[in-house]
Design a protein around this motif. Structure first.
Motif, PDB file in Angstrom:
ATOM      1  N   GLU A 249      19.125  27.013  -5.295  1.00 14.55           N
ATOM      2  CA  GLU A 249      20.514  27.426  -5.110  1.00 14.55           C
ATOM      3  C   GLU A 249      20.869  27.449  -3.637  1.00 14.55           C
ATOM      4  O   GLU A 249      21.973  27.054  -3.240  1.00 14.55           O
ATOM      5  CB  GLU A 249      20.739  28.800  -5.729  1.00 14.55           C
ATOM      6  N   ALA A 250      19.946  27.899  -2.795  1.00 10.71           N
ATOM      7  CA  ALA A 250      20.202  27.950  -1.359  1.00 10.71           C
ATOM      8  C   ALA A 250      20.395  26.559  -0.779  1.00 10.71           C
ATOM      9  O   ALA A 250      21.124  26.379   0.199  1.00 10.71           O
ATOM     10  CB  ALA A 250      19.046  28.660  -0.651  1.00 10.71           C
ATOM     11  N   LEU A 251      19.758  25.564  -1.368  1.00 11.59           N
ATOM     12  CA  LEU A 251      19.849  24.193  -0.863  1.00 11.59           C
ATOM     13  C   LEU A 251      21.071  23.453  -1.388  1.00 11.59           C
ATOM     14  O   LEU A 251      21.350  22.347  -0.949  1.00 11.59           O
ATOM     15  CB  LEU A 251      18.582  23.420  -1.267  1.00 11.59           C
ATOM     16  N   SER A 252      21.811  24.035  -2.329  1.00 15.78           N
ATOM     17  CA  SER A 252      22.885  23.296  -3.006  1.00 15.78           C
ATOM     18  C   SER A 252      24.237  24.001  -2.921  1.00 15.78           C
ATOM     19  O   SER A 252      25.068  23.863  -3.803  1.00 15.78           O
ATOM     20  CB  SER A 252      22.514  23.098  -4.482  1.00 15.78           C
ATOM     21  N   GLN A 253      24.468  24.754  -1.851  1.00 16.34           N
ATOM     22  CA  GLN A 253      25.687  25.544  -1.785  1.00 16.34           C
ATOM     23  C   GLN A 253      26.854  24.818  -1.139  1.00 16.34           C
ATOM     24  O   GLN A 253      28.000  25.144  -1.411  1.00 16.34           O
ATOM     25  CB  GLN A 253      25.415  26.854  -1.028  1.00 16.34           C
ATOM     26  N   SER A 254      26.591  23.867  -0.254  1.00 16.96           N
ATOM     27  CA  SER A 254      27.708  23.274   0.478  1.00 16.96           C
ATOM     28  C   SER A 254      27.829  21.763   0.329  1.00 16.96           C
ATOM     29  O   SER A 254      28.916  21.224   0.482  1.00 16.96           O
ATOM     30  CB  SER A 254      27.602  23.632   1.962  1.00 16.96           C
ATOM     31  N   THR A 255      26.742  21.078   0.046  1.00 16.92           N
ATOM     32  CA  THR A 255      26.830  19.633  -0.158  1.00 16.92           C
ATOM     33  C   THR A 255      26.068  19.245  -1.426  1.00 16.92           C
ATOM     34  O   THR A 255      25.133  19.930  -1.833  1.00 16.92           O
ATOM     35  CB  THR A 255      26.258  18.834   1.029  1.00 16.92           C
ATOM     36  N   PRO A 256      26.460  18.149  -2.071  1.00 14.99           N
ATOM     37  CA  PRO A 256      25.848  17.761  -3.350  1.00 14.99           C
ATOM     38  C   PRO A 256      24.438  17.207  -3.189  1.00 14.99           C
ATOM     39  O   PRO A 256      23.992  16.898  -2.079  1.00 14.99           O
ATOM     40  CB  PRO A 256      26.810  16.690  -3.879  1.00 14.99           C
ATOM     41  N   SER A 257      23.769  17.064  -4.314  1.00 15.09           N
ATOM     42  CA  SER A 257      22.405  16.535  -4.348  1.00 15.09           C
ATOM     43  C   SER A 257      22.309  15.487  -5.451  1.00 15.09           C
ATOM     44  O   SER A 257      23.236  15.298  -6.241  1.00 15.09           O
ATOM     45  CB  SER A 257      21.401  17.662  -4.626  1.00 15.09           C
ATOM     46  N   THR A 258      21.169  14.820  -5.494  1.00 14.81           N
ATOM     47  CA  THR A 258      20.842  13.938  -6.616  1.00 14.81           C
ATOM     48  C   THR A 258      19.741  14.611  -7.425  1.00 14.81           C
ATOM     49  O   THR A 258      18.698  14.955  -6.878  1.00 14.81           O
ATOM     50  CB  THR A 258      20.356  12.566  -6.137  1.00 14.81           C
ATOM     51  N   PHE A 259      19.980  14.806  -8.706  1.00 16.08           N
ATOM     52  CA  PHE A 259      19.003  15.460  -9.573  1.00 16.08           C
ATOM     53  C   PHE A 259      18.471  14.470 -10.601  1.00 16.08           C
ATOM     54  O   PHE A 259      19.225  13.655 -11.149  1.00 16.08           O
ATOM     55  CB  PHE A 259      19.640  16.637 -10.319  1.00 16.08           C
ATOM     56  N   LEU A 260      17.180  14.552 -10.866  1.00 16.52           N
ATOM     57  CA  LEU A 260      16.547  13.810 -11.957  1.00 16.52           C
ATOM     58  C   LEU A 260      16.080  14.831 -12.988  1.00 16.52           C
ATOM     59  O   LEU A 260      15.330  15.749 -12.655  1.00 16.52           O
ATOM     60  CB  LEU A 260      15.342  13.018 -11.454  1.00 16.52           C
ATOM     61  N   THR A 261      16.536  14.699 -14.213  1.00 22.06           N
ATOM     62  CA  THR A 261      16.084  15.601 -15.265  1.00 22.06           C
ATOM     63  C   THR A 261      15.325  14.789 -16.312  1.00 22.06           C
ATOM     64  O   THR A 261      15.674  13.644 -16.595  1.00 22.06           O
ATOM     65  CB  THR A 261      17.261  16.336 -15.929  1.00 22.06           C
ATOM     66  N   LEU A 262      14.285  15.396 -16.854  1.00 24.12           N
ATOM     67  CA  LEU A 262      13.408  14.704 -17.803  1.00 24.12           C
ATOM     68  C   LEU A 262      13.536  15.302 -19.198  1.00 24.12           C
ATOM     69  O   LEU A 262      13.608  16.525 -19.354  1.00 24.12           O
ATOM     70  CB  LEU A 262      11.953  14.796 -17.338  1.00 24.12           C
ATOM     71  N   ALA A 263      13.545  14.439 -20.185  1.00 22.54           N
ATOM     72  CA  ALA A 263      13.544  14.862 -21.586  1.00 22.54           C
ATOM     73  C   ALA A 263      12.534  14.002 -22.339  1.00 22.54           C
ATOM     74  O   ALA A 263      12.552  12.771 -22.226  1.00 22.54           O
ATOM     75  CB  ALA A 263      14.934  14.711 -22.200  1.00 22.54           C
ATOM     76  N   ASP A 264      11.651  14.642 -23.074  1.00 16.03           N
ATOM     77  CA  ASP A 264      10.571  13.948 -23.786  1.00 16.03           C
ATOM     78  C   ASP A 264      11.097  13.392 -25.112  1.00 16.03           C
ATOM     79  O   ASP A 264      11.265  14.127 -26.085  1.00 16.03           O
ATOM     80  CB  ASP A 264       9.412  14.921 -24.028  1.00 16.03           C
ATOM     81  N   ILE A 265      11.365  12.088 -25.139  1.00 17.30           N
ATOM     82  CA  ILE A 265      11.888  11.445 -26.351  1.00 17.30           C
ATOM     83  C   ILE A 265      10.897  11.548 -27.508  1.00 17.30           C
ATOM     84  O   ILE A 265      11.289  11.715 -28.664  1.00 17.30           O
ATOM     85  CB  ILE A 265      12.225   9.965 -26.063  1.00 17.30           C
ATOM     86  N   SER A 266       9.615  11.467 -27.203  1.00 17.86           N
ATOM     87  CA  SER A 266       8.605  11.466 -28.271  1.00 17.86           C
ATOM     88  C   SER A 266       8.553  12.784 -29.027  1.00 17.86           C
ATOM     89  O   SER A 266       8.022  12.846 -30.136  1.00 17.86           O
ATOM     90  CB  SER A 266       7.222  11.151 -27.686  1.00 17.86           C
TER      91      SER A 266
ATOM     92  N   LEU B 190      22.658  21.191   8.897  1.00 18.88           N
ATOM     93  CA  LEU B 190      21.354  20.566   9.138  1.00 18.88           C
ATOM     94  C   LEU B 190      20.462  20.649   7.904  1.00 18.88           C
ATOM     95  O   LEU B 190      19.716  19.713   7.588  1.00 18.88           O
ATOM     96  CB  LEU B 190      20.659  21.229  10.330  1.00 18.88           C
ATOM     97  N   SER B 191      20.565  21.759   7.186  1.00 18.55           N
ATOM     98  CA  SER B 191      19.787  21.923   5.957  1.00 18.55           C
ATOM     99  C   SER B 191      20.266  20.958   4.884  1.00 18.55           C
ATOM    100  O   SER B 191      19.464  20.329   4.181  1.00 18.55           O
ATOM    101  CB  SER B 191      19.905  23.371   5.467  1.00 18.55           C
ATOM    102  N   ASP B 192      21.578  20.806   4.776  1.00 19.31           N
ATOM    103  CA  ASP B 192      22.146  19.881   3.796  1.00 19.31           C
ATOM    104  C   ASP B 192      21.729  18.441   4.079  1.00 19.31           C
ATOM    105  O   ASP B 192      21.579  17.633   3.158  1.00 19.31           O
ATOM    106  CB  ASP B 192      23.673  19.968   3.795  1.00 19.31           C
ATOM    107  N   LYS B 193      21.552  18.115   5.350  1.00 16.82           N
ATOM    108  CA  LYS B 193      21.149  16.767   5.733  1.00 16.82           C
ATOM    109  C   LYS B 193      19.648  16.541   5.579  1.00 16.82           C
ATOM    110  O   LYS B 193      19.147  15.437   5.786  1.00 16.82           O
ATOM    111  CB  LYS B 193      21.555  16.483   7.181  1.00 16.82           C
ATOM    112  N   GLY B 194      18.915  17.598   5.234  1.00 15.66           N
ATOM    113  CA  GLY B 194      17.479  17.451   5.023  1.00 15.66           C
ATOM    114  C   GLY B 194      16.649  17.512   6.283  1.00 15.66           C
ATOM    115  O   GLY B 194      15.451  17.204   6.265  1.00 15.66           O
TER     116      GLY B 194
END
Length: 246
Positions: A3-20, A178-182
């Motif tokens: 949450e602290a890393l995502s307060q002011s600028t967006p991110s790219t998230f990868l979410t996993l779901a087990d189809i099997s 600076l944190s948002d820029k990584g």
């Protein structure tokens, strides 16, 4: 932390779901991660990009069935993320053990494309941010993993001719950018002595997150991390407290 890393600028998230595991389980997994992303990004003015990965596609031998399942999960992910106001960047079925496959290459291209979209949404870094980052990299001892905002304010008082304001709110704004820029990781707190600036991000990711989320199968690795950091892996806590959703 997320949450602290995502307060002011967006991110790219990868979410996993087990189809099997079946449609119901996969849908539950997608809903869980979608809700979590929506919560941690609720204060961000721009939507984050979310790519949903259906794993273990190699376990489904009936190709027609696999296509139907992927279509159903894609619709479910789209609906779940619309509720959170985040951007659904697509669903991909992957055999994650085959890293040379054409699907894996398409996934990497998709990830790079979404990262570029997110980068363009982020505000540009000001000259003051450049000056502050240079000061942090040049004046803070290289063996320091992290310092507090109070430490930084003392450093600004000690170093002359940097041209930066020592106003806490302005410095906080620069650190957030600076944190948002990584370039660093900034954990903000109302008390400057409790606001942390992590300069060595690899230590945070490897020593802290690595220990916290170490798989149960990494017995030797887990023992080394716990004995040297005092951090207890989540998988260990789940065994101790089986009735709680940790």
């Amino acid at each position: 932390c997320l949450e602290a890393l995502s307060q002011s600028t967006p991110s790219t998230f990868l979410t996993l779901a087990d189809i099997s595991a079946g449609l119901d389980v996969a849908k539950t997994q997608i809903s869980y991660w979608s809700n979590m992303i929506g919560n941690v990004c609720s204060k961000c003015p721009q939507p984050s990009e979310v790519i949903v990965i259906g794993t273990h596609t190699d376990k489904i031998k009936d190709k027609a069935k696999l296509i139907r399942m992927q279509d159903e999960l894609c619709r479910h992910a789209d609906e779940a993320l619309k509720k959170t106001k985040q951007h659904f960047a697509g669903f991909m079925g992957l055999n994650i053990t085959d890293y040379r496959s054409a699907d894996m290459k398409r996934f990497i291209n998709q990830l790079m494309e979404r990262n570029e979209v997110v980068r363009k949404r982020c505000p540009a870094i000001s000259l003051s941010c450049h000056v502050l980052y240079s000061l942090l990299t040049e004046k803070v001892p290289h063996d320091k993993v992290a310092i507090t905002l109070s430490d930084l304010l003392q450093l600004l008082d000690a170093v002359k001719d940097h041209g930066l304001s020592t106003n806490v709110s302005e410095i906080t704004s620069y650190l957030t950018t600076l944190s948002d820029k990584g370039l660093l990781v900034f954990f903000h707190n109302a008390d400057p002595s409790e606001s942390w600036i992590v300069l060595k991000q690899d230590v945070l990711l490897e020593k802290v997150n690595g220990a916290l989320f170490a798989p149960a199968s990494f017995q030797e690795h887990r023992h080394h991390l716990v004995s040297n950091t005092g951090i207890i892996p989540i998988s260990e806590l789940q065994k101790i407290f089986p009735n709680y959703d940790i």
